[in-house]
Design a protein around this motif. Sequence first.
Motif, PDB file in Angstrom:
ATOM      1  N   SER B   3     -11.470   8.162  59.298  1.00 20.79           N
ATOM      2  CA  SER B   3     -12.773   7.766  58.765  1.00 20.79           C
ATOM      3  C   SER B   3     -12.834   8.217  57.318  1.00 20.79           C
ATOM      4  N   ARG B  18     -21.154   0.455  59.978  1.00 18.13           N
ATOM      5  CA  ARG B  18     -20.044   1.208  60.565  1.00 18.13           C
ATOM      6  C   ARG B  18     -20.164   1.240  62.082  1.00 18.13           C
ATOM      7  N   LEU B  21     -19.438  -2.243  63.587  1.00 17.33           N
ATOM      8  CA  LEU B  21     -18.048  -2.676  63.473  1.00 17.33           C
ATOM      9  C   LEU B  21     -17.129  -1.838  64.357  1.00 17.33           C
ATOM     10  N   VAL B  22     -17.447  -0.569  64.486  1.00 21.75           N
ATOM     11  CA  VAL B  22     -16.641   0.285  65.368  1.00 21.75           C
ATOM     12  C   VAL B  22     -16.791  -0.182  66.816  1.00 21.75           C
ATOM     13  N   PRO B  27     -11.622  -0.312  65.602  1.00 24.64           N
ATOM     14  CA  PRO B  27     -10.573  -0.345  64.585  1.00 24.64           C
ATOM     15  C   PRO B  27      -9.756   0.941  64.554  1.00 24.64           C
ATOM     16  N   LYS B  29      -8.551   1.649  61.633  1.00 19.93           N
ATOM     17  CA  LYS B  29      -8.923   2.063  60.288  1.00 19.93           C
ATOM     18  C   LYS B  29     -10.128   1.250  59.831  1.00 19.93           C
ATOM     19  N   LEU B  30     -11.109   1.912  59.274  1.00 19.24           N
ATOM     20  CA  LEU B  30     -12.294   1.214  58.761  1.00 19.24           C
ATOM     21  C   LEU B  30     -12.751   1.920  57.497  1.00 19.24           C
ATOM     22  N   VAL B  59     -15.194  -4.119  52.706  1.00 18.56           N
ATOM     23  CA  VAL B  59     -14.828  -3.582  54.021  1.00 18.56           C
ATOM     24  C   VAL B  59     -13.362  -3.863  54.296  1.00 18.56           C
ATOM     25  N   VAL B  61     -10.574  -3.344  57.217  1.00 20.81           N
ATOM     26  CA  VAL B  61     -10.499  -2.953  58.623  1.00 20.81           C
ATOM     27  C   VAL B  61      -9.185  -3.371  59.268  1.00 20.81           C
ATOM     28  N   SER B  63      -7.585  -3.754  62.925  1.00 19.75           N
ATOM     29  CA  SER B  63      -7.980  -3.784  64.334  1.00 19.75           C
ATOM     30  C   SER B  63      -7.190  -4.856  65.064  1.00 19.75           C
ATOM     31  N   THR B  97      -9.023  -7.965  56.355  1.00 21.03           N
ATOM     32  CA  THR B  97      -8.862  -7.776  57.800  1.00 21.03           C
ATOM     33  C   THR B  97      -7.397  -7.890  58.186  1.00 21.03           C
TER      34      THR B  97
END
Lengths: 145, 110
Positions: B3, B18, B21-22, B27, B29-30, B59, B61, B63, B97
């Motif tokens: 984080s 946050r 999106l979590v 993810p 990594k974000l 952003v 991310v 994922s 992304t």
Amino acid sequence: MFQSALRTSLSLHRSTVSSCLRSQTFRRFLSQESRTKIQAAVTEYPVVLFMKGNPEQPMCGFSRGVVKILSAFDIPPEKFKTYNVLEDLELRTGIKEFSEWPTIPQLYVNGEFVGGSDIALSMFQSGELESLLEQHGVIPKASES
Amino acid sequence: MASDTILASLGPVEIAMREKLVTLLQPTKLIITNESQLHRHHAAMRSQGGGNGETHFAVQVISDAFKGKNTVQRHRLIYSALSEEFSQGLHALSLNTKTSEEAQRYQAEK
């Protein structure tokens, strides 16, 4: 007496305002007429860009970026159309619902939504954008020019 | 999960972003970067008095929820999770992304 009357009218006004704001968070129904107009617009030219401002004077860094990227390809003017959403509030909100995409700029090629500025940039860098434009006859294939 | 956001002065929009999106993407990594200050003088922001300081974000991310999805689909996924924020003053998002495989490949190529 007047003070209490004033307080009541103010609180009524506040609740009306807040319910207006609440209703705006529900997705507004895109009228069939607007949908038809936008559908016609995205298919009328091979490359259509909904942007802020126009190519000569972009009004946003992200819009300017897409215009710059497209200008690298020498697209013939008869194959390229831009729409300035700042001049047309109905279009500005309508295109976001139509594309299911909340931001401007929005690039369409051959009637299909391609993406916003991030996507246009990464496709440009990877060569995908050039291939797409060649594939749809917007620009001549590299070997032909 | 790494984080990387600096915890000082996180606004409500960033916190909500946050969290959403979590939950949505789990993810690995974000990274959320507030870029609103870069845009506060632009015409649209000037008319809003400089904006509320939470108008433009970048952003990044990683994922595996993105596997099998093209870029438009990935962006749409994120946008629809944040529709409330967009209707309340969030103005722009720069999105990067990747799946974990793509991120590794990217690192290897550097």
